[in-house]
Design a protein around this motif. Structure first.
Motif, mmCIF file in Angstrom:
data_model
loop_
_atom_site.group_PDB
_atom_site.id
_atom_site.type_symbol
_atom_site.label_atom_id
_atom_site.label_comp_id
_atom_site.label_asym_id
_atom_site.label_seq_id
_atom_site.Cartn_x
_atom_site.Cartn_y
_atom_site.Cartn_z
ATOM 1 N N PRO A 1 2.463 -6.275 -11.158
ATOM 2 C CA PRO A 1 1.240 -7.083 -11.003
ATOM 3 C C PRO A 1 1.250 -8.000 -9.789
ATOM 4 O O PRO A 1 0.308 -8.788 -9.617
ATOM 5 N N ARG B 1 0.648 -9.686 -6.274
ATOM 6 C CA ARG B 1 -0.520 -9.649 -5.407
ATOM 7 C C ARG B 1 -0.118 -9.897 -3.953
ATOM 8 O O ARG B 1 0.895 -10.546 -3.674
ATOM 9 N N ALA C 1 -9.868 0.534 -6.556
ATOM 10 C CA ALA C 1 -10.017 -0.535 -7.545
ATOM 11 C C ALA C 1 -8.670 -1.170 -7.863
ATOM 12 O O ALA C 1 -8.567 -2.398 -8.041
ATOM 13 N N LEU C 2 -7.616 -0.357 -7.937
ATOM 14 C CA LEU C 2 -6.276 -0.887 -8.155
ATOM 15 C C LEU C 2 -5.849 -1.769 -6.992
ATOM 16 O O LEU C 2 -5.295 -2.859 -7.190
ATOM 17 N N HIS D 1 -7.796 -3.396 -4.967
ATOM 18 C CA HIS D 1 -8.606 -4.615 -5.054
ATOM 19 C C HIS D 1 -7.983 -5.614 -6.023
ATOM 20 O O HIS D 1 -7.924 -6.827 -5.751
ATOM 21 N N ASP D 2 -7.490 -5.115 -7.157
ATOM 22 C CA ASP D 2 -6.882 -5.993 -8.150
ATOM 23 C C ASP D 2 -5.554 -6.570 -7.692
ATOM 24 O O ASP D 2 -5.100 -7.579 -8.239
ATOM 25 N N ARG D 3 -4.913 -5.927 -6.706
ATOM 26 C CA ARG D 3 -3.612 -6.407 -6.226
ATOM 27 C C ARG D 3 -3.739 -7.262 -4.962
ATOM 28 O O ARG D 3 -2.733 -7.627 -4.368
ATOM 29 N N ASN E 1 -4.837 -10.824 -3.110
ATOM 30 C CA ASN E 1 -5.148 -12.228 -3.330
ATOM 31 C C ASN E 1 -6.573 -12.516 -2.885
ATOM 32 O O ASN E 1 -7.163 -11.734 -2.119
ATOM 33 N N TRP F 1 -15.599 -2.730 -2.529
ATOM 34 C CA TRP F 1 -15.640 -3.927 -1.692
ATOM 35 C C TRP F 1 -17.039 -4.128 -1.104
ATOM 36 O O TRP F 1 -17.703 -3.152 -0.712
#
Length: 496
Positions: A354, A356, A381-382, A384-386, A388, A418
């Motif tokens: 997890p 970032r 999407a993954l 994007h979640d990682r 900051n 994005w």
């Protein structure tokens, strides 16, 4: 060789050897035509065609009396040994002329696969019906079981051969050494078959032929290896470039140059390396320190440039092949220092950790295309979640100038995740080159600049209306884990 268990063992060994050749075929073709979907499709089709033709001929030979059929089986196996040992010479002798004569890469792959690997598969396909007929005749009261055992032996042999090629032989012996081993196995089985059919005389004839085959295989082992290092993933070649005023070395993975480096880490010799180094630094300007996750290492030119410039960045690199990292250290002046190197698939790393980052940078290629699982909406999407808050994702994209459908599709897919998706490129691109390198920059906000100029070159941001026109003028594909036909889009060279 008339006992059922012996026939089963021989059939399993032949099947295993033939599948080893199929796996090695893809690796051997890679330095010449790459390791793409088209390469594996061609190899599998050619090998299956060879097996099919061999089975048909073997079926006709199987109608002979057992001794005559075994004799034919022995000579077929010796021919398989010769064709397998000669594949090294056939490939290196025909690759250049075939590629030069066939400008269409898919046609070159198909023809080259057929020229080199059809005959080994054809002769390896001959024994199956002969041995099965003898097995059925040797167990008249259990014909069905005997036939089933032979089919099962073929399947199990194929499974074991596939596993052995991928996890043992290529890693320890290399492609040429593996082919020499298979040739020796075929030769030994051929001698045994001739001995069973004709006694001492048959064995002597087979041994004489086997000596010729093994000499051919030994000759293949002495041929210059096109690979500086043959790893579990790539044929890695290190090439010195003496054409310019300064020392430079190229890293070639299979048949594609993945990086060019010089002893001076601040001197970036390719436009894409310059952009991948300068654009993140520009986006992170003013931050006292930031973190970057690099997908793919190659020559490690980008982290070398950052560290040489004193950029306050903490680097993590996901490089699937540890041999690539070792090559970068040995030949491309890379010293990891505090960089964290992970020998793993980048998507697996990001999914399982997890952590970032401020910058995630995609520069991984299989053949000339980004691997499919690294261009999809789900992967974006993954990513994007990682990231900051305020983080940015950059991705290296290569496309044909007369199509640009891959670029349009990547942009359209990134826009699903994005709000800001930019395209940067080198303004000094040679119009004679049919392919061009672009850098995708995706984040929450656009970049504050439209041009970067430094000692290594220039980069410009393509105007947003032009990017929009690019997307609208094509029929872009939204890449997903279920459907990401990047090989087809890059391989389609028609007008449009």
């Amino acid at each position: 060789m008339h006992r059922l268990w012996v026939l089963v063992a021989v059939q399993a060994a032949i099947s295993a050897a033939s599948l080893v050749v199929e796996i090695v075929a893809g690796r051997m073709l890679a330095p010449y035509v790459g390791m793409s979907l088209y390469t594996w499709t061609s190899v599998i089709a050619v090998v299956l065609a060879g097996f099919s033709a061999g089975h048909w001929v073997g079926g006709r030979l199987a109608e002979r009396p057992p001794a005559a059929a075994l004799r034919a089986n022995g000579w077929a196996l010796l021919a398989a040994a010769a064709a397998t040992a000669g594949a090294v010479f056939a490939l290196r002798g025909t690759a250049g002329p075939v590629i030069a004569a066939l400008p269409d890469p898919v046609a070159a792959i198909v023809v080259l696969s057929a020229l080199v690997f059809f005959l080994p598969s054809f002769f390896a396909g001959v024994p199956a019906p002969i041995l099965s007929m003898i097995a059925v005749a040797s167990a008249p009261a259990r014909k069905g079981r005997a036939l089933g055992a032979m089919f099962a032996a073929g399947a199990w042999g194929a499974i074991l051969g596939t596993l052995a090629a991928g996890f043992v032989f290529i890693s320890w012996l290399g492609s040429v050494g593996t082919l020499a081993t298979v040739a020796a196995v075929y030769a030994a089985l051929g001698i045994a078959s001739l001995a069973s059919a004709g006694g001492f005389k048959g064995a002597g004839q087979g041994a004489l032929a086997a000596m010729v085959v093994l000499a051919l295989a030994a000759g293949g082992l002495t041929r210059p290896d096109p690979c500086t290092v043959e790893s579990d993933y790539f044929c890695i070649r290190v090439i010195a470039d003496d054409s310019g005023p300064e020392v430079a070395r190229l890293m070639v993975l299979d048949h594609l140059v993945h990086g060019i480096a010089s002893p001076d880490p601040a001197r970036l010799l390719t436009a894409h390396a310059m952009m991948l180094s300068a654009l993140p630094a520009m986006r992170m300007q003013g931050r006292p320190d930031w973190s970057a996750f690099l997908i793919g290492g190659g020559t490690y030119s980008v982290p070398r440039a950052w560290h040489a410039a004193g950029t306050p960045v903490r680097v993590t690199v996901a490089e699937l092949d540890p041999a690539v990292t070792e090559a970068a250290r040995r030949w491309f002046w890379y010293e990891p220092g505090q960089d964290r190197i992970l020998n793993a698939d980048a998507r697996q790393v990001l999914a399982g950790d997890p952590a970032r980052y401020d910058v995630i940078l995609g520069d991984a290629f299989g053949d000339i295309a980004v691997p499919q699982h690294l261009i999809t909406r789900e992967f974006f999407a993954l990513v994007h979640d990682r990231l900051n808050p305020g983080g940015v994702y950059l991705m290296n994209v290569i496309d044909h100038m007369d199509r640009l459908q891959v670029l349009a599709s990547v942009v359209a897919t990134a826009r699903q995740v994005w709000p800001s998706v930019e395209v940067w490129t080198d303004p000094a691109h040679d119009p004679a080159e049919t392919r061009r390198v672009f850098i995708l920059v995706a984040g929450e906000t656009p970049s504050g600049r439209t041009r970067i100029t430094n000692a290594s070159g220039d980069a410009i941001r393509i105007a947003a209306p032009s990017v929009q026109a690019l997307v609208e003028g094509r029929d872009p594909v939204i890449f997903t884990d279920d459907y990401a036909p990047i090989d087809r889009l890059l391989g389609d060279r028609g007008e449009g």
